[in-house]
Design a protein around this motif. Structure first.
Motif, PDB file in Angstrom:
ATOM      1  N   PRO A  15       3.940  -1.603   7.202  1.00  0.00           N
ATOM      2  CA  PRO A  15       4.807  -0.911   6.243  1.00  0.00           C
ATOM      3  C   PRO A  15       4.328  -1.133   4.813  1.00  0.00           C
ATOM      4  CG  PRO A  15       5.852  -2.916   7.016  1.00  0.00           C
ATOM      5  CD  PRO A  15       4.605  -2.750   7.834  1.00  0.00           C
ATOM      6  N   GLU A  16       4.578  -0.146   3.965  1.00  0.00           N
ATOM      7  CA  GLU A  16       4.227  -0.244   2.554  1.00  0.00           C
ATOM      8  C   GLU A  16       5.487  -0.161   1.698  1.00  0.00           C
ATOM      9  OE1 GLU A  16       1.404   2.684   1.346  1.00  0.00           O
ATOM     10  OE2 GLU A  16      -0.012   2.244   2.967  1.00  0.00           O
ATOM     11  N   ILE A  17       5.503  -0.954   0.624  1.00  0.00           N
ATOM     12  CA  ILE A  17       6.622  -0.961  -0.316  1.00  0.00           C
ATOM     13  C   ILE A  17       6.079  -0.646  -1.700  1.00  0.00           C
ATOM     14  CG2 ILE A  17       8.386  -2.352  -1.452  1.00  0.00           C
ATOM     15  CD1 ILE A  17       7.228  -3.238   2.042  1.00  0.00           C
ATOM     16  N   HIS A  18       6.705   0.334  -2.361  1.00  0.00           N
ATOM     17  CA  HIS A  18       6.332   0.735  -3.710  1.00  0.00           C
ATOM     18  C   HIS A  18       7.596   0.675  -4.558  1.00  0.00           C
ATOM     19  CE1 HIS A  18       2.373   2.397  -2.380  1.00  0.00           C
ATOM     20  NE2 HIS A  18       3.047   2.519  -1.235  1.00  0.00           N
ATOM     21  N   SER A  19       7.662  -0.326  -5.447  1.00  0.00           N
ATOM     22  CA  SER A  19       8.874  -0.544  -6.235  1.00  0.00           C
ATOM     23  C   SER A  19       8.503  -1.247  -7.538  1.00  0.00           C
ATOM     24  CB  SER A  19       9.872  -1.403  -5.445  1.00  0.00           C
ATOM     25  OG  SER A  19      11.059  -1.596  -6.180  1.00  0.00           O
ATOM     26  N   GLY A  20       9.052  -0.760  -8.649  1.00  0.00           N
ATOM     27  CA  GLY A  20       8.727  -1.371  -9.933  1.00  0.00           C
ATOM     28  C   GLY A  20       7.232  -1.329 -10.191  1.00  0.00           C
ATOM     29  N   ASP A  21       6.675  -2.481 -10.526  1.00  0.00           N
ATOM     30  CA  ASP A  21       5.228  -2.578 -10.761  1.00  0.00           C
ATOM     31  C   ASP A  21       4.463  -2.969  -9.507  1.00  0.00           C
ATOM     32  OD1 ASP A  21       5.614  -1.996 -13.461  1.00  0.00           O
ATOM     33  OD2 ASP A  21       5.924  -4.117 -13.974  1.00  0.00           O
ATOM     34  N   GLU A  22       5.171  -3.065  -8.390  1.00  0.00           N
ATOM     35  CA  GLU A  22       4.546  -3.559  -7.160  1.00  0.00           C
ATOM     36  C   GLU A  22       4.199  -2.423  -6.208  1.00  0.00           C
ATOM     37  OE1 GLU A  22       3.770  -6.653  -6.831  1.00  0.00           O
ATOM     38  OE2 GLU A  22       4.877  -7.476  -8.530  1.00  0.00           O
ATOM     39  N   ALA A  23       3.048  -2.584  -5.539  1.00  0.00           N
ATOM     40  CA  ALA A  23       2.642  -1.668  -4.467  1.00  0.00           C
ATOM     41  C   ALA A  23       1.861  -2.509  -3.461  1.00  0.00           C
ATOM     42  CB  ALA A  23       1.791  -0.534  -5.003  1.00  0.00           C
ATOM     43  N   PHE A  24       2.456  -2.722  -2.288  1.00  0.00           N
ATOM     44  CA  PHE A  24       1.804  -3.606  -1.322  1.00  0.00           C
ATOM     45  C   PHE A  24       2.188  -3.211   0.094  1.00  0.00           C
ATOM     46  CE2 PHE A  24       5.825  -5.513  -2.502  1.00  0.00           C
ATOM     47  CZ  PHE A  24       6.369  -5.937  -1.302  1.00  0.00           C
ATOM     48  N   ALA A  25       1.355  -3.622   1.039  1.00  0.00           N
ATOM     49  CA  ALA A  25       1.643  -3.472   2.468  1.00  0.00           C
ATOM     50  C   ALA A  25       1.844  -4.861   3.053  1.00  0.00           C
ATOM     51  CB  ALA A  25       0.498  -2.758   3.174  1.00  0.00           C
ATOM     52  N   ILE A  26       2.464  -4.910   4.215  1.00  0.00           N
ATOM     53  CA  ILE A  26       2.681  -6.183   4.902  1.00  0.00           C
ATOM     54  C   ILE A  26       1.876  -6.162   6.198  1.00  0.00           C
ATOM     55  CG2 ILE A  26       4.369  -7.738   5.922  1.00  0.00           C
ATOM     56  CD1 ILE A  26       6.452  -6.557   4.053  1.00  0.00           C
ATOM     57  N   ASP A  27       0.886  -7.025   6.254  1.00  0.00           N
ATOM     58  CA  ASP A  27       0.040  -7.145   7.441  1.00  0.00           C
ATOM     59  C   ASP A  27       0.521  -8.293   8.310  1.00  0.00           C
ATOM     60  OD1 ASP A  27      -1.833  -5.066   7.101  1.00  0.00           O
ATOM     61  OD2 ASP A  27      -2.925  -6.235   5.607  1.00  0.00           O
ATOM     62  N   THR A  28       0.393  -8.108   9.626  1.00  0.00           N
ATOM     63  CA  THR A  28       0.714  -9.165  10.596  1.00  0.00           C
ATOM     64  C   THR A  28       2.096  -9.757  10.317  1.00  0.00           C
ATOM     65  OG1 THR A  28      -1.639  -9.691  10.374  1.00  0.00           O
ATOM     66  CG2 THR A  28      -0.374 -11.027  11.904  1.00  0.00           C
ATOM     67  N   PHE A  29       3.026  -8.911   9.987  1.00  0.00           N
ATOM     68  CA  PHE A  29       4.442  -9.254   9.820  1.00  0.00           C
ATOM     69  C   PHE A  29       4.750 -10.015   8.529  1.00  0.00           C
ATOM     70  CE2 PHE A  29       3.707  -9.164  14.445  1.00  0.00           C
ATOM     71  CZ  PHE A  29       4.547  -8.116  14.794  1.00  0.00           C
ATOM     72  N   VAL A  30       3.827 -10.760   7.948  1.00  0.00           N
ATOM     73  CA  VAL A  30       4.172 -11.641   6.833  1.00  0.00           C
ATOM     74  C   VAL A  30       3.237 -11.567   5.635  1.00  0.00           C
ATOM     75  CG1 VAL A  30       5.392 -13.317   8.274  1.00  0.00           C
ATOM     76  CG2 VAL A  30       2.936 -13.564   7.919  1.00  0.00           C
ATOM     77  N   TRP A  31       1.994 -11.062   5.787  1.00  0.00           N
ATOM     78  CA  TRP A  31       1.020 -11.169   4.717  1.00  0.00           C
ATOM     79  C   TRP A  31       1.039  -9.944   3.809  1.00  0.00           C
ATOM     80  CZ3 TRP A  31      -0.379 -15.910   4.346  1.00  0.00           C
ATOM     81  CH2 TRP A  31      -0.547 -16.697   5.501  1.00  0.00           C
ATOM     82  N   PRO A  32       1.411 -10.113   2.513  1.00  0.00           N
ATOM     83  CA  PRO A  32       1.377  -8.977   1.582  1.00  0.00           C
ATOM     84  C   PRO A  32      -0.049  -8.658   1.159  1.00  0.00           C
ATOM     85  CG  PRO A  32       2.109 -10.958   0.450  1.00  0.00           C
ATOM     86  CD  PRO A  32       1.959 -11.338   1.897  1.00  0.00           C
ATOM     87  N   THR A  33      -0.372  -7.362   1.121  1.00  0.00           N
ATOM     88  CA  THR A  33      -1.704  -6.888   0.738  1.00  0.00           C
ATOM     89  C   THR A  33      -1.556  -5.736  -0.249  1.00  0.00           C
ATOM     90  OG1 THR A  33      -2.547  -7.449   2.949  1.00  0.00           O
ATOM     91  CG2 THR A  33      -3.896  -5.968   1.591  1.00  0.00           C
ATOM     92  N   SER A  34      -2.293  -5.791  -1.360  1.00  0.00           N
ATOM     93  CA  SER A  34      -2.205  -4.732  -2.369  1.00  0.00           C
ATOM     94  C   SER A  34      -2.671  -3.399  -1.801  1.00  0.00           C
ATOM     95  CB  SER A  34      -3.056  -5.095  -3.586  1.00  0.00           C
ATOM     96  OG  SER A  34      -2.541  -6.246  -4.234  1.00  0.00           O
ATOM     97  N   VAL A  35      -1.992  -2.314  -2.209  1.00  0.00           N
ATOM     98  CA  VAL A  35      -2.382  -0.958  -1.827  1.00  0.00           C
ATOM     99  C   VAL A  35      -2.344  -0.089  -3.074  1.00  0.00           C
ATOM    100  CG1 VAL A  35      -1.550  -1.168   0.557  1.00  0.00           C
ATOM    101  CG2 VAL A  35      -0.008  -0.324  -1.232  1.00  0.00           C
ATOM    102  N   GLU A  36      -2.921   1.091  -2.973  1.00  0.00           N
ATOM    103  CA  GLU A  36      -2.912   2.026  -4.088  1.00  0.00           C
ATOM    104  C   GLU A  36      -1.489   2.553  -4.315  1.00  0.00           C
ATOM    105  OE1 GLU A  36      -5.210   3.139  -6.306  1.00  0.00           O
ATOM    106  OE2 GLU A  36      -6.459   1.493  -5.527  1.00  0.00           O
TER     107      GLU A  36
END
Length: 325
Positions: free
Chosen positions: A8-29
């Motif tokens: 899943p990807e979350i885009h909110s405020g200044d943040e844009a990230f995906a969650i890998d393997t249930f827990v690890w946040p990873t930056s996305v475009e």
């Protein structure tokens, strides 16, 4: 969520990230959106033909009430196949008193328009001196445009931790707060010290809410049906302090005895100057009460034990106190 997507990807405020393997946040475009929007992107698993239908059904089941206690989200909308498919939104709250706001919710569900109106009482809570949120009590209101707000008791109320849990409150109003939850977030540990502290705060807030509603001439039979009046529903229960604080206020507060705490008002036939507080004067303790139609039935206790010989007491439509054997 993870039954539908692995990333899943979350885009909110200044943040844009995906969650890998249930827990690890990873930056996305970042994706295109307005500064105040939050977008959640769910890349569906390949081959899951039912996923879209399940998501649409889940969004439709949310209902506008989901927005009631959220302070930074005013609208939930979604599209299916590029076409608008649903919308829930909350008007700006109307402040009607210190820590009291009136909230209007609107939306569409199952092809019909929905509108709800709520009276929300809030109290800020702290943990070791740090503010951690609010404990809140919300009463559903009639949509009638009369001068006096009218409470509509809920037939089924579960504890809310921003979203509903499975724990029934046995009341006719909603109770919400920053309770500690189980990992699945659908329940709370009933023996947790923090959760017990929040229930204590909520119990004091309930009494404050009754004082406010009494001053606004809101405590008719419907309002009383919302209250925790029956002891047996709370004995040994995490929420027992709700009943205990209410009973204590009715027995001991001078304002209650003076009649300024609770006044019974039946819309079509006023109950002149009747006081629920008067019920407790018939015994040294209060067992409980039940609202039946347009009357309030109470059972007194004496010295902490049930008094099997004492009559039940109720206020009828008539302005005087009556007893029944």
């Amino acid at each position: 969520m993870y039954s539908l997507t692995n990333r899943p990807e979350i885009h909110s405020g200044d943040e844009a990230f995906a969650i890998d393997t249930f827990v690890w946040p990873t930056s996305v475009e970042p994706i295109e959106r307005t500064p105040t929007q939050t977008k959640i992107v769910l890349p569906l698993d390949v081959g899951d033909e039912d996923a879209q239908a399940e998501i649409v059904e889940g969004l439709q089941d949310l209902g506008p009430r989901t927005l009631l206690f959220l302070r930074h989200i005013n609208e939930i909308s979604w599209m299916v196949g590029g076409t608008p498919a649903g919308l829930y939104f909350r008007d700006d709250p109307k402040i009607v008193g210190p820590g009291v706001r009136q909230v209007s919710l609107m939306g569409q569900q199952d092809g019909r328009d929905i509108e709800e109106r709520w009276l929300v009482f809030s109290r800020e809570v702290t943990n070791e001196g740090t503010p951690v949120g609010f404990v809140e009590i919300a009463f559903s209101l009639s949509l009638d445009s009369g001068a006096t707000r009218r409470v509509l008791p809920l037939s089924d109320s579960t504890l809310v931790v921003f979203f509903p849990t499975v724990l029934s409150t046995n009341t006719g109003f909603l109770l919400q707060g920053p309770f500690r939850t189980t990992p699945s977030r659908d329940n709370i540990p009933v023996n947790d010290g923090w959760n017990k502290q929040l229930v204590g705060e909520a119990s004091e807030l309930l009494v404050d809410a009754l004082r406010w509603m009494a001053a606004e001439d809101m405590l008719d039979v419907n309002a009383l049906q919302s209250l925790p009046l029956q002891r047996d529903r709370f004995t040994g229960n995490l929420l027992a302090p709700l009943f205990d604080h209410l009973a204590n206020a009715l027995q001991n507060e001078p304002s209650c005895h003076a009649g300024s705490c609770l006044r019974l008002r039946e819309r079509r036939s006023a109950i002149a100057n009747a006081r629920l507080a008067g019920l407790v004067r018939l015994g040294t303790a209060w067992k409980g009460a039940e609202v039946r139609g347009s009357r309030v039935v109470a059972q007194p206790r004496h010295h902490g034990r049930p008094n099997t010989h004492a009559p039940s007491v109720f206020y009828s439509r008539a302005p005087h106190l009556r007893t029944v054997p």
